[in-house]
Design a protein around this motif. Structure first.
Motif, PDB file in Angstrom:
ATOM      1  N   PRO A 217       0.828  -1.215   0.000  1.00 15.35           N
ATOM      2  CA  PRO A 217       0.000   0.000   0.000  1.00 15.35           C
ATOM      3  C   PRO A 217       0.857   1.257   0.000  1.00 15.35           C
ATOM      4  CG  PRO A 217      -0.776  -1.584   1.626  1.00 15.35           C
ATOM      5  CD  PRO A 217       0.550  -2.093   1.141  1.00 15.35           C
ATOM      6  N   TYR A 218       0.468   2.222  -0.825  1.00 10.25           N
ATOM      7  CA  TYR A 218       1.211   3.463  -0.938  1.00 10.25           C
ATOM      8  C   TYR A 218       0.461   4.582  -0.210  1.00 10.25           C
ATOM      9  CZ  TYR A 218      -1.997   3.168  -4.952  1.00 10.25           C
ATOM     10  OH  TYR A 218      -3.096   2.961  -5.754  1.00 10.25           O
ATOM     11  N   PRO A 219       1.149   5.668   0.108  1.00 13.24           N
ATOM     12  CA  PRO A 219       0.508   6.753   0.872  1.00 13.24           C
ATOM     13  C   PRO A 219      -0.651   7.372   0.083  1.00 13.24           C
ATOM     14  CG  PRO A 219       2.901   6.993   0.851  1.00 13.24           C
ATOM     15  CD  PRO A 219       2.579   5.941  -0.149  1.00 13.24           C
ATOM     16  N   VAL A 220      -1.788   7.561   0.762  1.00 14.55           N
ATOM     17  CA  VAL A 220      -2.962   8.153   0.121  1.00 14.55           C
ATOM     18  C   VAL A 220      -3.615   9.142   1.070  1.00 14.55           C
ATOM     19  CG1 VAL A 220      -3.392   6.099  -1.274  1.00 14.55           C
ATOM     20  CG2 VAL A 220      -4.571   6.364   0.903  1.00 14.55           C
ATOM     21  N   LEU A 221      -4.453   9.986   0.499  1.00 14.37           N
ATOM     22  CA  LEU A 221      -5.231  10.932   1.294  1.00 14.37           C
ATOM     23  C   LEU A 221      -6.418  10.200   1.912  1.00 14.37           C
ATOM     24  CD1 LEU A 221      -5.650  13.972   2.014  1.00 14.37           C
ATOM     25  CD2 LEU A 221      -7.087  14.129  -0.033  1.00 14.37           C
ATOM     26  N   ALA A 222      -6.602  10.379   3.214  1.00 16.42           N
ATOM     27  CA  ALA A 222      -7.726   9.731   3.900  1.00 16.42           C
ATOM     28  C   ALA A 222      -9.051  10.235   3.325  1.00 16.42           C
ATOM     29  CB  ALA A 222      -7.656   9.999   5.395  1.00 16.42           C
ATOM     30  N   GLU A 223     -10.040   9.353   3.278  1.00 13.60           N
ATOM     31  CA  GLU A 223     -11.327   9.718   2.684  1.00 13.60           C
ATOM     32  C   GLU A 223     -11.967  10.903   3.392  1.00 13.60           C
ATOM     33  OE1 GLU A 223     -14.208   6.837   1.388  1.00 13.60           O
ATOM     34  OE2 GLU A 223     -12.738   5.214   1.532  1.00 13.60           O
ATOM     35  N   ASP A 224     -11.830  10.969   4.719  1.00 10.62           N
ATOM     36  CA  ASP A 224     -12.474  12.075   5.437  1.00 10.62           C
ATOM     37  C   ASP A 224     -11.756  13.407   5.224  1.00 10.62           C
ATOM     38  OD1 ASP A 224     -10.194  11.556   6.885  1.00 10.62           O
ATOM     39  OD2 ASP A 224     -11.209  11.293   8.813  1.00 10.62           O
ATOM     40  N   LYS A 225     -10.594  13.366   4.577  1.00 10.51           N
ATOM     41  CA  LYS A 225      -9.875  14.590   4.261  1.00 10.51           C
ATOM     42  C   LYS A 225     -10.113  15.040   2.815  1.00 10.51           C
ATOM     43  CE  LYS A 225      -7.740  14.686   8.260  1.00 10.51           C
ATOM     44  NZ  LYS A 225      -8.050  15.733   9.289  1.00 10.51           N
TER      45      LYS A 225
ATOM     46  N   ARG B  42     -16.882  16.002  -3.293  1.00 14.43           N
ATOM     47  CA  ARG B  42     -17.096  15.852  -4.734  1.00 14.43           C
ATOM     48  C   ARG B  42     -16.060  14.928  -5.341  1.00 14.43           C
ATOM     49  NH1 ARG B  42     -16.671  22.005  -6.231  1.00 14.43           N
ATOM     50  NH2 ARG B  42     -14.962  21.676  -4.747  1.00 14.43           N
ATOM     51  N   LEU B  43     -14.808  15.090  -4.904  1.00 12.99           N
ATOM     52  CA  LEU B  43     -13.740  14.228  -5.407  1.00 12.99           C
ATOM     53  C   LEU B  43     -13.958  12.793  -4.954  1.00 12.99           C
ATOM     54  CD1 LEU B  43     -11.024  13.866  -6.833  1.00 12.99           C
ATOM     55  CD2 LEU B  43      -9.906  14.486  -4.672  1.00 12.99           C
ATOM     56  N   ARG B  44     -14.348  12.625  -3.703  1.00  7.82           N
ATOM     57  CA  ARG B  44     -14.590  11.280  -3.178  1.00  7.82           C
ATOM     58  C   ARG B  44     -15.672  10.576  -3.981  1.00  7.82           C
ATOM     59  NH1 ARG B  44     -15.045  12.597   1.865  1.00  7.82           N
ATOM     60  NH2 ARG B  44     -17.305  12.861   1.869  1.00  7.82           N
TER      61      ARG B  44
ATOM     62  N   LEU C 264     -10.347  -0.084  -6.057  1.00  4.34           N
ATOM     63  CA  LEU C 264      -9.437   0.574  -5.130  1.00  4.34           C
ATOM     64  C   LEU C 264     -10.212   1.586  -4.302  1.00  4.34           C
ATOM     65  CD1 LEU C 264      -6.398   1.351  -7.484  1.00  4.34           C
ATOM     66  CD2 LEU C 264      -6.381  -0.221  -5.540  1.00  4.34           C
ATOM     67  N   PRO C 265      -9.748   1.863  -3.077  1.00  2.59           N
ATOM     68  CA  PRO C 265     -10.394   2.927  -2.294  1.00  2.59           C
ATOM     69  C   PRO C 265     -10.169   4.270  -2.973  1.00  2.59           C
ATOM     70  CG  PRO C 265      -8.409   2.140  -1.207  1.00  2.59           C
ATOM     71  CD  PRO C 265      -8.662   1.204  -2.338  1.00  2.59           C
ATOM     72  N   PRO C 266     -11.022   5.258  -2.680  1.00  2.00           N
ATOM     73  CA  PRO C 266     -10.917   6.560  -3.347  1.00  2.00           C
ATOM     74  C   PRO C 266      -9.530   7.173  -3.302  1.00  2.00           C
ATOM     75  CG  PRO C 266     -12.987   6.424  -2.169  1.00  2.00           C
ATOM     76  CD  PRO C 266     -12.217   5.190  -1.800  1.00  2.00           C
ATOM     77  N   GLY C 267      -8.865   7.124  -2.148  1.00  2.90           N
ATOM     78  CA  GLY C 267      -7.543   7.722  -2.047  1.00  2.90           C
ATOM     79  C   GLY C 267      -6.528   7.076  -2.973  1.00  2.90           C
ATOM     80  N   ALA C 268      -6.591   5.755  -3.111  1.00  2.00           N
ATOM     81  CA  ALA C 268      -5.671   5.043  -3.998  1.00  2.00           C
ATOM     82  C   ALA C 268      -5.980   5.351  -5.460  1.00  2.00           C
ATOM     83  CB  ALA C 268      -5.762   3.539  -3.754  1.00  2.00           C
ATOM     84  N   LEU C 269      -7.252   5.552  -5.771  1.00  4.72           N
ATOM     85  CA  LEU C 269      -7.628   5.927  -7.134  1.00  4.72           C
ATOM     86  C   LEU C 269      -7.149   7.336  -7.471  1.00  4.72           C
ATOM     87  CD1 LEU C 269     -11.238   4.467  -7.470  1.00  4.72           C
ATOM     88  CD2 LEU C 269      -9.209   3.791  -8.776  1.00  4.72           C
TER      89      LEU C 269
END
Length: 241
Positions: A153-161, A165-167, A181-186
């Motif tokens: 797993p690579y560093p991603v932005l947490a969903e709550d951050k 709209r982007l999420r 993939l989770p939103p941050g990974a996408l």
């Protein structure tokens, strides 16, 4: 062979000839030179006859030609990715990007058709055309990103951050493409694509010329930086000379 079978074979042959003629015109003169008259002249039929095989006329022909181009391109990109071991995620990601760049430089009119501004020839089909190749390209890199995310797993932005709209857009993209993939990974995956497209487009459309006659060093620096951002810098390999 039955009459029906012979007729279907002739229709398939004519369809292939029309698509080949359209592609030749695009490659030699650009998509703006593509007209029903030009295609018909190349094939040796009347423009009206083309509607027997392509009911929607020129936009449908453009769409089918784009499908042919994407089929070939995706096959080349997947072969490039498969040329490296499965555990070398960096090169399975980088090698098809190199193949895309090389293809774009040597097929500028085709690149312009797929990635450039909407063409009059494509008409209303342009939106559908773009959606189709976006899904096909997602099938090249998406599975590699999914496998990478599972194993490293690579560093991603947490969903709550994330901006809501982007999420939601990432969730919609996941549903549309099947890239699980989770939103941050996408966001990371699509940010990589945004950077890659920008670099390749600048080169293809000669926006840096004549300041940089050889843009490969900048391209490779981008590849290294993208891999480093995902913790894969030790796997990056410079191109073989």
């Amino acid at each position: 062979m039955t009459t029906r079978g012979r007729r279907e074979r002739m229709r398939a042959q004519m369809s292939a000839e029309v698509r080949s003629a359209a592609r030749r015109i695009i490659a030699n003169e650009g998509v703006d030179a593509l007209t029903l008259s030009a295609i018909a002249r190349d094939v040796g039929v009347t423009p009206a006859a083309l509607y027997h095989h392509f009911e929607d006329g020129l936009p449908e022909i453009v769409y089918r030609v784009a499908e042919d181009i994407v089929d070939e391109l995706v096959q080349d990109l997947q072969s490039a990715a498969a040329s490296h071991p499965r555990d070398n995620f960096a090169m399975r990601l980088v090698e098809p990007v190199r193949a895309l760049r090389n293809w774009a430089i040597s097929h500028k009119p085709e690149f312009n058709l797929l990635f450039g501004a909407p063409s009059a020839a494509a008409g209303d089909a342009h939106g559908e055309l773009t959606s189709a190749w976006v899904r096909r390209l997602a099938a090249v890199w998406g599975p590699i990103f999914v496998e990478l995310w599972t194993q490293r797993p690579y560093p991603v932005l947490a969903e709550d951050k994330m901006d809501p709209r982007l999420r939601q857009q990432m969730r919609d993209y996941r549903t549309d493409t099947g890239v699980d993939l989770p939103p941050g990974a996408l966001v990371v995956m699509l940010s990589c694509w945004r950077s890659i497209y920008g670099q390749v487009a600048l080169e293809v459309f000669a926006h840096f010329a004549p300041l940089f006659s050889d843009q490969e060093p900048m391209f490779e620096l981008l590849m290294y930086d993208l891999m480093r951002g995902m913790g894969l810098e030790e796997q990056y390999q410079p191109p073989v000379r």
